[in-house]
Design an enzyme around this catalytic site. Structure first.
Site, PDB file in Angstrom:
ATOM      1  N   SER A 176       0.823  -1.216   0.000  1.00 43.38           N
ATOM      2  CA  SER A 176       0.000   0.000   0.000  1.00 43.38           C
ATOM      3  C   SER A 176       0.854   1.262   0.000  1.00 43.38           C
ATOM      4  O   SER A 176       2.036   1.235   0.333  1.00 43.38           O
ATOM      5  CB  SER A 176      -0.914   0.008   1.226  1.00 43.38           C
ATOM      6  N   ASP A 200      -1.681  -3.672  18.460  1.00 37.36           N
ATOM      7  CA  ASP A 200      -0.374  -3.153  18.024  1.00 37.36           C
ATOM      8  C   ASP A 200      -0.148  -1.723  18.494  1.00 37.36           C
ATOM      9  O   ASP A 200       0.296  -0.869  17.725  1.00 37.36           O
ATOM     10  CB  ASP A 200      -0.253  -3.254  16.503  1.00 37.36           C
ATOM     11  N   VAL A 205       0.253   5.596   1.056  1.00 35.21           N
ATOM     12  CA  VAL A 205      -0.662   6.602   1.604  1.00 35.21           C
ATOM     13  C   VAL A 205      -0.380   7.926   0.909  1.00 35.21           C
ATOM     14  O   VAL A 205       0.768   8.369   0.856  1.00 35.21           O
ATOM     15  CB  VAL A 205      -0.495   6.741   3.138  1.00 35.21           C
TER      16      VAL A 205
END
Length: 491
Positions: free
Chosen positions: A25, A135, A27
């Site tokens: 991915s 996390d 951003v």
């Protein structure tokens, strides 16, 4: 049925510069054309995702849609287009909380209290909505803007899971090494308390600039965490109030059932009576230590990125740890194209691949146990590992589908248990396919070595596939298919 390609994101949003990057991915800043409002678009290349990764993506989007809180990075839109999925989040421009702290001229216990309060508010909302983050770490604590007093925002729900109430179960080995809880490391059922343990680690760092658990060796780090072996060394802890230490102790409680909850922590005097309980003294030493802690996090992250890009994996530490500064040591990185090489380079890497490797190893182990029961002629042990409705195709059944274990009982009682000669089995090239959390399939070549009636060594080969299903935490064989040699050695 033919489906038309969705272009809603392309039609509604304008993309701008890159803000960050992941394995699958990127951003980028984006703007909604109709309103001029800016957002951050997480753009996932779905062509490269496995079925399991697709499930994770759907889970992340589902969880993020649930969460609407001032201290959580909010998901505004989720759009699928051909080969790409877009998650449109709040645009947070303040950077990491820990980076902001070291740039401040003044930082006190009271500031740390305000930071952890916002983190706890976010965690409480998650837990109320049946979500466990799994996390929590500095990299996932961001600031809404560069303005003074900007809100802390909890980000990255890629490992988050959904739970029912106070449900405890084994959801897999996931998280970041220095922030993992004892119950996760012990592979025990877990739930919301894992987030509170991570909050304890974060609070400890907020107060002195280094973490409570650290070792160059990951195994020793895990031993420390499981034992809850941390302390409050002089001189840096001498100036920390007893109430702050008390809250840390309540968060870093080994027994998850006795660990403080987010709601309880928010009622702790050090949080809710901050102005009178938390010290206002400037903590310069904490800021200095935190600068070093941040620098190493960034450096190790950069090293990891370089290694992933070049496939140059090394287990040697390229630099020494500065004196007097502690840090957590990292994760194992597995590169399928490069064999099982490991790296202990990054403090801030999230683990989930390690869980997959562990689960695959578990399937190999239980298969070995089943074959051991066959070789030893132990029918009772065999039935404990097999589902009562076990189905099978095997040479002994002459092409028929067999159901249950009664067909196998005959061989156990009349041949396998009678043999006194040693039998040795080797599983060659076992391949495990994980099917969700509670099912798996293993395929392998089975070599069986034995002594015949003339005391001559013989070897048989069969090709086997077994399907396993986990019920109540226990793996059971529900189907197998064997071709080649039969189970019972020929005379």
């Amino acid at each position: 049925m033919a489906s038309t390609t969705c272009t809603r994101f392309t039609d509604e949003y304008q993309l701008y510069e890159e803000l960050g990057k992941g394995a699958f991915s990127v951003v980028r800043r984006c703007m909604k054309i109709s309103t001029g409002q800016e957002y951050a678009a997480k753009i996932i290349n779905t062509k490269k995702l496995s079925a399991r990764d697709h499930q994770k993506l759907e889970r992340e989007a589902r969880i993020c849609r649930l969460l609407k809180h001032a201290n959580i990075v909010r998901l505004h839109d989720s759009i699928s287009e051909e080969g790409v999925h877009y998650l449109v989040f709040d645009l947070v421009t303040g950077g990491e909380l820990f980076e902001d702290i070291v740039a401040r001229e003044y930082y006190s216990e009271a500031d740390a209290s305000h930071c952890i309060q916002q983190i706890l508010e976010a965690v409480l909302h998650c837990h109320q909505m049946g979500v466990v983050h799994r996390d929590l770490k500095p990299e996932n604590l961001l600031l809404a803007s560069k303005l003074k007093g900007a809100a802390v925002k909890l980000a990255d729900f890629g490992l988050a899971i959904e739970v029912q109430g106070d449900q405890q179960a084994w959801f897999g080995f996931a998280g970041t090494p220095g922030y993992l809880s004892p119950e996760v490391l012990r592979k025990e059922p877990y739930g919301k308390p894992v987030d509170m343990w991570a909050c304890g680690v974060i609070l400890y760092i907020l107060l002195v600039g280094y973490p409570p658990f650290w070792d160059e060796d990951q195994h020793r780090l895990y031993q420390q965490i499981k034992a809850g072996a941390y302390d409050f060394p002089s001189p840096e802890w001498d100036t920390v109030t007893p109430e702050a230490k008390d809250l840390i102790n309540k968060m870093l409680t080994i027994n998850p059932a006795k660990r403080i909850t987010a709601a309880e922590a928010l009622k702790h005097p050090w949080i809710c009576q901050r102005s009178t309980v938390a010290s206002m003294m400037h903590r310069q030493e904490t800021v200095e230590c935190l600068k070093k802690f941040n620098a190493r996090r960034k450096l190790k992250g950069a090293i990891l990125t370089t290694m992933l890009a070049t496939r140059n994996f090394s287990s040697k530490n390229p630099y020494k740890k500065p004196d007097g500064v502690k840090e957590p040591q990292t994760t194992v990185i597995h590169n399928p194209t490069d064999g099982n090489k490991e790296s202990s380079e990054s403090t801030n890497t999230t683990i989930e691949d390690e869980d997959i490797k562990a689960r695959k190893q578990e399937i190999i182990k239980v298969t070995e146990l089943l074959i051991e029961a066959i070789n030893n002629g132990e029918f009772e042990a065999y039935t404990k590992i097999c589902d009562p409705g076990l189905t099978s195709f095997e040479p002994e059944a002459l092409g028929n589908l067999v159901e249950g274990t009664d067909f196998h009982r005959f061989y156990f009682e009349n041949s396998l248990s009678k043999g006194h000669k040693p039998i040795h089995t080797i599983l060659l090239n076992p391949h495990v396919h994980l099917i969700g959390e509670d099912a798996a399939c293993i395929a392998y070549i089975r070599l069986t070595q034995y002594m015949d009636v003339n005391n001559m060594p013989r070897t048989m080969q069969s090709e086997e596939t077994r399907v396993w299903h986990r019920r109540d935490g226990k793996w059971q064989n529900i189907h197998f298919h064997r071709s080649g040699s039969p189970t019972v050695p020929t005379k």
